[in-house]
Design a protein around this motif. Sequence first.
Motif, PDB file in Angstrom:
ATOM      1  N   ASN A  67     -25.178 -13.245 -12.654  1.00 30.97           N
ATOM      2  CA  ASN A  67     -26.278 -12.424 -13.153  1.00 30.97           C
ATOM      3  C   ASN A  67     -26.326 -12.313 -14.672  1.00 30.97           C
ATOM      4  O   ASN A  67     -27.354 -12.576 -15.279  1.00 30.97           O
ATOM      5  N   ARG A  68     -25.241 -11.922 -15.306  1.00 30.14           N
ATOM      6  CA  ARG A  68     -25.228 -11.788 -16.760  1.00 30.14           C
ATOM      7  C   ARG A  68     -24.548 -13.011 -17.370  1.00 30.14           C
ATOM      8  O   ARG A  68     -23.398 -13.308 -17.059  1.00 30.14           O
ATOM      9  N   GLU A  69     -25.289 -13.676 -18.249  1.00 30.11           N
ATOM     10  CA  GLU A  69     -24.789 -14.936 -18.806  1.00 30.11           C
ATOM     11  C   GLU A  69     -23.577 -14.712 -19.699  1.00 30.11           C
ATOM     12  O   GLU A  69     -23.616 -13.893 -20.616  1.00 30.11           O
ATOM     13  N   PRO A  70     -22.494 -15.439 -19.455  1.00 26.00           N
ATOM     14  CA  PRO A  70     -21.303 -15.328 -20.300  1.00 26.00           C
ATOM     15  C   PRO A  70     -21.443 -16.196 -21.544  1.00 26.00           C
ATOM     16  O   PRO A  70     -22.499 -16.805 -21.775  1.00 26.00           O
ATOM     17  N   GLU A  71     -20.392 -16.284 -22.323  1.00 23.60           N
ATOM     18  CA  GLU A  71     -20.350 -17.232 -23.438  1.00 23.60           C
ATOM     19  C   GLU A  71     -20.101 -18.613 -22.829  1.00 23.60           C
ATOM     20  O   GLU A  71     -18.968 -18.973 -22.506  1.00 23.60           O
ATOM     21  N   MET A  72     -21.166 -19.374 -22.665  1.00 19.91           N
ATOM     22  CA  MET A  72     -21.097 -20.612 -21.890  1.00 19.91           C
ATOM     23  C   MET A  72     -20.127 -21.632 -22.486  1.00 19.91           C
ATOM     24  O   MET A  72     -19.505 -22.408 -21.752  1.00 19.91           O
ATOM     25  N   SER A  73     -19.974 -21.635 -23.800  1.00 22.34           N
ATOM     26  CA  SER A  73     -19.103 -22.625 -24.432  1.00 22.34           C
ATOM     27  C   SER A  73     -17.636 -22.429 -24.063  1.00 22.34           C
ATOM     28  O   SER A  73     -16.815 -23.330 -24.262  1.00 22.34           O
ATOM     29  N   ALA A  74     -17.301 -21.266 -23.504  1.00 22.69           N
ATOM     30  CA  ALA A  74     -15.911 -20.990 -23.136  1.00 22.69           C
ATOM     31  C   ALA A  74     -15.577 -21.481 -21.731  1.00 22.69           C
ATOM     32  O   ALA A  74     -14.406 -21.541 -21.352  1.00 22.69           O
ATOM     33  N   LEU A  75     -16.593 -21.838 -20.938  1.00 24.32           N
ATOM     34  CA  LEU A  75     -16.377 -22.212 -19.544  1.00 24.32           C
ATOM     35  C   LEU A  75     -15.902 -23.660 -19.418  1.00 24.32           C
ATOM     36  O   LEU A  75     -16.211 -24.501 -20.263  1.00 24.32           O
ATOM     37  N   THR A  76     -15.176 -23.922 -18.331  1.00 24.07           N
ATOM     38  CA  THR A  76     -14.618 -25.249 -18.070  1.00 24.07           C
ATOM     39  C   THR A  76     -15.132 -25.778 -16.740  1.00 24.07           C
ATOM     40  O   THR A  76     -15.055 -25.077 -15.717  1.00 24.07           O
ATOM     41  N   VAL A  77     -15.649 -27.000 -16.745  1.00 26.59           N
ATOM     42  CA  VAL A  77     -16.124 -27.630 -15.510  1.00 26.59           C
ATOM     43  C   VAL A  77     -14.962 -27.769 -14.529  1.00 26.59           C
ATOM     44  O   VAL A  77     -13.863 -28.184 -14.900  1.00 26.59           O
ATOM     45  N   GLY A  78     -15.207 -27.400 -13.288  1.00 26.05           N
ATOM     46  CA  GLY A  78     -14.181 -27.484 -12.257  1.00 26.05           C
ATOM     47  C   GLY A  78     -13.386 -26.205 -12.087  1.00 26.05           C
ATOM     48  O   GLY A  78     -12.702 -26.026 -11.076  1.00 26.05           O
TER      49      GLY A  78
END
Length: 325
Positions: free
Chosen positions: A118-129
């Motif tokens: 629902n609430r967008e996080p800091e997308m650049s911190a996320l890791t695929v998988g």
Amino acid sequence: MIKRIFAALLCAMAAACLSGCAEQTPPPEEHTGTRIALSMASRDQFLVTVETSVLEHAAKNQVDCTVWDAGNDYVVQMQHVKDAREQGYDALIVNEVSPSLTRGILREAEDMPVVFVNREPEMSALTVGKNAYVGSDDSEPGRFQAAWLNDYAEEKGLEHLNIVYLTGIEGQASTIARRESLMDHLKVDHDFVYDSTAQFDRAKAQVQVGMLIEAGRSFDAIVAQNDEMAIGAAMAMQAAGKELCPILGIDGTIAGCQGIRDGMLSFTVRQPGDEQGRAAVDAALALIAGESLDTVSGVTLGEDELSLMIPYEPVDAENVEEYIS
């Protein structure tokens, strides 16, 4: 001797009968043993929809789900992450208090899969998988609200609108995106005679609009970044004995749709909370199993292979019954 043979035959027949009955009755479904924790930033009518959907979909998949409410407290939500990791949960779903927490949450989670909902996080911190974000494009509702106001002004022959604008929690991605989109698409000449945060809260919106009315401020429309604030604004006008002006919300909650049916609100934009909750569980299960997020149905997977998006839907008096029923 005959009695012993007869007794043996009876035992054999009984055993055969029991065996046949056992084959006809399906065995109880075994529990997978999978456990997911859900940390909610807070609870309002919309977020409860997301939470309920997560719980229901987890149960359908025989997954144990524990829910914690952070009460909009940064420290409490970080403790949720630590508890989930230390207690051996297989994955964590987070409705984030603030995107400023994203990196801290992921550090605390270590190898535990984390799905933001629902609430967008800091997308650049996320890791695929390891991570995912399930939500909706928060630029859409502002565009829909602007289009409604443009059409309303044209229909009424109005060349200018004085608008009261009630916004959500400052700094949140949704608050920023909804504002920018509204500004970009609002074509009718206008002034924002009042522009302030009511923090997505009905009571705060009611107080603020009530104060505007008491101060004698005039306005032609009220635009709110969620249904709760829109309803609060309508309640303030009703309490002051004022005729309702157009009031626009976002979320398409049950209360918001009922408000349109009852004539309190003019327009809302449905945010698919049910679908977000379901997809968050499916994403968590995919990450636990080491599967790609493209196995999650009913969503659009972004090119980043992290974001799972579900569209908003405009709601007014013409189609509101579809969302109430």
